[in-house]
Design an enzyme around this catalytic site. Structure first.
Site, PDB file in Angstrom:
ATOM      1  CG  ASP A 244       1.635   1.900   1.440  1.00 36.47           C
ATOM      2  OD1 ASP A 244       1.566   1.605   0.243  1.00 36.47           O
ATOM      3  OD2 ASP A 244       2.484   1.463   2.216  1.00 36.47           O
ATOM      4  CE  LYS A 245       6.231   2.572   0.623  1.00 29.40           C
ATOM      5  NZ  LYS A 245       5.377   1.881   1.614  1.00 29.40           N
TER       6      LYS A 245
END
Length: 250
Positions: A244-245
């Site tokens: 996600d990041k």
């Protein structure tokens, strides 16, 4: 006087190999169990609760849902709950892997065994004992270690046919050597034993469950939780992983 043929070394080697296999299996189990023990060691030992208008420290096992507890800076959150007073930042890397502390305010949920950083707050206990997030993670790992991968079902089916077939082959070997090739009884028995020993299916039955146990344990040591043998086997086909990041990696 002729000394009869003795085969003491065969028995000694067989026992040695079996014990060595058991030792390696126990060592693998020990390493996996240590990962679970480390997770259990992350749990808070005591909680500071408010009862009858007094603030007291009690063992974590004595906390019940509905208790109000206080967490000061640097302390572990004892159980899962919801903040009713105060605010703080909490290190939840134990659960999320995210190193940056999460800001917590009134009505925000807190997770047991995470670390309170700067502020202090009062919270209401919601989940205790085996219902906490960490306890569920530990239970998940234990269940994963006992689960079967699809490939193990294949190994079990092969073993079910493999053993009787080998026994038949061993018996045929004895009959051929003793009755048709006129070999002595000792030699024929040795040929029978050799077939059984060489074709021992122990590795076939032990390799898969041991691999699952070690794999899930190693994953737990590095913060990777595996739900069971089937997801572990399916991971072999993974070609791409999406995060996600970038903070998740760093």
């Amino acid at each position: 006087m002729k000394i009869p043929d003795l085969y003491f070394e065969t028995a000694a080697f067989l026992i040695t190999f079996v014990i060595l296999g058991k030792f390696l299996e126990a060592k693998a189990k020990g390493r996996t169990s240590s990962a679970i023990k480390k997770l259990m060691g992350l749990q808070a030992k005591t909680a500071r609760v408010i009862r009858d208008g007094k603030t007291i420290d009690i063992a974590i096992e004595q906390v019940v849902p509905g208790d109000f507890f206080i967490v000061r800076p640097g302390e572990k959150v004892p159980v899962d709950g919801i903040i009713i007073k105060g605010s703080s930042s909490v290190d939840e890397s134990l659960i999320t892997g995210e190193s940056i502390p999460v800001e917590k305010n009134i009505n925000d949920k807190v997770i047991g065994s995470t670390i309170n950083k700067h502020g202090s707050f009062e919270a209401k206990a919601e989940k205790v004992g085996t219902d906490t997030v960490l306890a569920q993670i530990i239970r998940l790992i234990e269940e994963a270690q006992g689960s079967k991968a699809p490939i193990q079902n294949l190994a079990d089916r092969i073993s079910a046919y493999f053993v009787p077939i080998i026994l038949i082959i061993a018996l045929v070997t004895f009959i051929v050597w003793f009755f048709f090739l006129n070999a002595g009884l000792t030699f024929s028995l040795l040929a029978l034993t050799a077939v059984i020993v060489i074709a021992c299916p122990c590795a076939l039955g032990l390799a898969t469950p041991t691999a699952i146990m070690v794999g899930t344990g190693k994953g737990a040591e590095h913060g990777i939780l595996i739900k069971g043998g089937e997801p572990l086997e399916a991971a072999n086909n993974v070609k791409t992983i999406v995060f996600d990041k970038t903070g998740t990696l760093t």
